[in-house]
Design a protein around this motif. Structure first.
Motif, PDB file in Angstrom:
ATOM      1  N   VAL A  92       0.881  -1.168   0.000  1.00 22.45           N
ATOM      2  CA  VAL A  92       0.000   0.000   0.000  1.00 22.45           C
ATOM      3  C   VAL A  92       0.917   1.216   0.000  1.00 22.45           C
ATOM      4  O   VAL A  92       2.121   1.086   0.263  1.00 22.45           O
ATOM      5  N   CYS A  93       0.363   2.413  -0.288  1.00 24.71           N
ATOM      6  CA  CYS A  93       1.259   3.563  -0.448  1.00 24.71           C
ATOM      7  C   CYS A  93       1.757   4.086   0.897  1.00 24.71           C
ATOM      8  O   CYS A  93       2.840   4.648   0.989  1.00 24.71           O
ATOM      9  N   GLY A  94       0.951   3.935   1.945  1.00 23.99           N
ATOM     10  CA  GLY A  94       1.358   4.423   3.268  1.00 23.99           C
ATOM     11  C   GLY A  94       1.174   5.911   3.449  1.00 23.99           C
ATOM     12  O   GLY A  94       1.426   6.441   4.534  1.00 23.99           O
ATOM     13  N   GLU A  95       0.725   6.611   2.405  1.00 29.18           N
ATOM     14  CA  GLU A  95       0.666   8.075   2.471  1.00 29.18           C
ATOM     15  C   GLU A  95      -0.699   8.674   2.183  1.00 29.18           C
ATOM     16  O   GLU A  95      -0.938   9.834   2.509  1.00 29.18           O
ATOM     17  N   CYS A  96      -1.591   7.909   1.574  1.00 31.38           N
ATOM     18  CA  CYS A  96      -2.889   8.503   1.202  1.00 31.38           C
ATOM     19  C   CYS A  96      -3.767   8.634   2.449  1.00 31.38           C
ATOM     20  O   CYS A  96      -3.449   8.121   3.522  1.00 31.38           O
ATOM     21  N   ALA A  97      -4.905   9.297   2.278  1.00 28.16           N
ATOM     22  CA  ALA A  97      -5.815   9.531   3.409  1.00 28.16           C
ATOM     23  C   ALA A  97      -6.282   8.204   4.018  1.00 28.16           C
ATOM     24  O   ALA A  97      -6.486   8.107   5.232  1.00 28.16           O
ATOM     25  N   TYR A  98      -6.432   7.173   3.197  1.00 29.50           N
ATOM     26  CA  TYR A  98      -6.923   5.888   3.696  1.00 29.50           C
ATOM     27  C   TYR A  98      -5.827   5.137   4.446  1.00 29.50           C
ATOM     28  O   TYR A  98      -6.067   4.560   5.509  1.00 29.50           O
ATOM     29  N   CYS A  99      -4.613   5.156   3.925  1.00 23.95           N
ATOM     30  CA  CYS A  99      -3.507   4.537   4.662  1.00 23.95           C
ATOM     31  C   CYS A  99      -3.298   5.245   6.003  1.00 23.95           C
ATOM     32  O   CYS A  99      -3.139   4.608   7.040  1.00 23.95           O
ATOM     33  N   ARG A 100      -3.322   6.586   5.978  1.00 26.96           N
ATOM     34  CA  ARG A 100      -3.056   7.348   7.204  1.00 26.96           C
ATOM     35  C   ARG A 100      -4.123   7.130   8.259  1.00 26.96           C
ATOM     36  O   ARG A 100      -3.861   7.283   9.449  1.00 26.96           O
ATOM     37  N   LEU A 106      -8.471   0.232   1.440  1.00 26.13           N
ATOM     38  CA  LEU A 106      -9.043   1.081   0.388  1.00 26.13           C
ATOM     39  C   LEU A 106      -7.996   1.969  -0.273  1.00 26.13           C
ATOM     40  O   LEU A 106      -8.335   2.860  -1.044  1.00 26.13           O
ATOM     41  N   CYS A 107      -6.720   1.748   0.014  1.00 24.33           N
ATOM     42  CA  CYS A 107      -5.648   2.524  -0.626  1.00 24.33           C
ATOM     43  C   CYS A 107      -5.724   2.323  -2.142  1.00 24.33           C
ATOM     44  O   CYS A 107      -5.746   1.187  -2.619  1.00 24.33           O
ATOM     45  N   PRO A 108      -5.751   3.413  -2.916  1.00 27.34           N
ATOM     46  CA  PRO A 108      -5.830   3.238  -4.377  1.00 27.34           C
ATOM     47  C   PRO A 108      -4.601   2.556  -4.965  1.00 27.34           C
ATOM     48  O   PRO A 108      -4.656   2.013  -6.069  1.00 27.34           O
TER      49      PRO A 108
HETATM   50 ZN   LIG Z   1      -2.459   4.499   0.498  1.00 29.38          ZN
END
Ligand SMILES: [Zn+2]
Ligand SMILES: [Zn+2]
Length: 345
Positions: A92-100, A106-108
């Protein structure tokens, strides 16, 4: 090492191949895989029916557990030999609103094992430690490998849907997710639990009864809507859980849900609906989607496996060595097994 690889966009293009062992980065943990659940999605990929993106060639398998073989030098908290189950969100990206916010399902940029990142139907897999969970001592590898599909049902029926004691719950689909949903609905205190299947589900519907379904219906032979309307006050089901993903099931769920009821949709399907959504408005029905799961779901489900509140014994139709993957897949495809497990020695 040997691995089960899908190598082409063709029906049946899966085989056991010799591939190099994964390279471990300093931030990863190398898992020696012990058991892998076969998912309906693995069968779709075998048969080239998948409606999602995949990379090729790809090692299949995303429902798995094993022991820690080695921890990368920047990893703390895991040591060699520990028994662990692993989530499916390989990256996962670890940075988007969903990861945070902890909703990394739900991370894109989420990439799942066995679809976009090589999966676990192999002796070793390298994973990020954030998605590892220790397996309780009394839970076998075969059971721990099936934590993932139980988490799918738990996320849908505990985290996303309110089920009240005594509710009438209809579960469409008697495959693995339907059967796991039945068990979670029961734990939530549902009163009447009806599981709907088709001709192929005859054996699975027997297991549904063993696991606490109050009614089993074959939608090809029985009038399931008339049955649901015959219950209680005649208004229909409090909650309908769609574990099939076909349009006909969603049309049926709109008819079955009572006013102010809920339709929870777990199953996927690419076909258009071909029906009016007016019943949702007219009856003020809530339609709830549910996808995947996160860290806390896994901890709770491993707890339920440890206490025996979720019973996987009747669910596992067979345990097969890697080289017998075809048998494992085929028995699930024809409905003999709710789940097949591949054991890696
Ligand atoms: Zn993410
Ligand atoms: Zn799956």
């Amino acid at each position: 090492m040997q691995a089960i690889v899908k190598y082409d966009r063709k029906d049946g293009a899966v085989e056991v191949r010799e591939i190099p062992e994964p390279q471990l980065t300093p931030d990863q943990v190398l898992i020696e895989v012990k058991a892998v659940g076969v998912c309906g999605s693995d069968i779709h990929m075998w048969r080239e029916h998948q409606s999602w993106q995949i990379k090729l060639p790809i090692v299949l398998g995303h429902e798995f557990c094993g022991v820690v073989a080695r921890a990368g030098e920047r990893v703390s908290g895991f040591t060699e030999g520990e028994r662990v189950a692993c989530e499916t969100a390989a990256e996962v990206c670890g940075e988007c609103a969903y990861c945070r916010s902890g909703n990394y399902n739900l991370c894109p940029k989420r990439k799942g094992f066995g679809a976009l990142i090589d999966g676990a139907m192999a002796r070793f897999i390298a994973v990020r430690p954030q998605i590892l969970h220790r397996i309780p001592a009394n839970v076998s590898f075969e059971y721990a490998a099936l934590t993932e599909p139980v988490c799918v049902a738990y996320n849908a029926l505990v985290e996303k849907t309110l089920i009240k004691s005594g509710d009438v719950v209809v579960i469409q689909g008697a495959g693995a997710i339907g059967i796991m949903s039945l068990q979670i609905a029961k734990l939530r205190g549902a009163g009447t639990i009806a599981v709907l299947g088709t001709d192929i589900d005859a054996h699975r519907l027997v297991i549904a009864r063993q696991l606490g379904a109050t009614h089993m219906l074959n939608v090809q032979r029985d009038d399931a809507l008339a049955f649901v309307k015959s219950l209680g006050d005649g208004f229909g089901a409090d909650v309908v859980v769609d574990c099939t993903g076909v349009s006909a099931a969603f049309k049926q769920s709109m008819a079955m849900a009572r006013p102010n009821g809920t339709i929870t949709k777990i199953g996927w399907g690419p076909q258009p609906l071909d029906a009016s959504l007016d019943p949702i408005v007219a009856k003020a029905v809530t339609v709830q989607g549910a996808f995947s799961h996160t860290y806390t779901t896994w901890e709770r489900v491993l707890g339920l496996l440890s206490t025996g509140q979720i019973d996987l014994k009747p669910v596992i139709g067979g345990v097969y060595p890697l080289t017998e993957w075809r048998e494992a897949f085929a028995r699930m495809q024809v409905g003999d097994n709710i789940k097949s497990v591949i054991s890696i020695q």
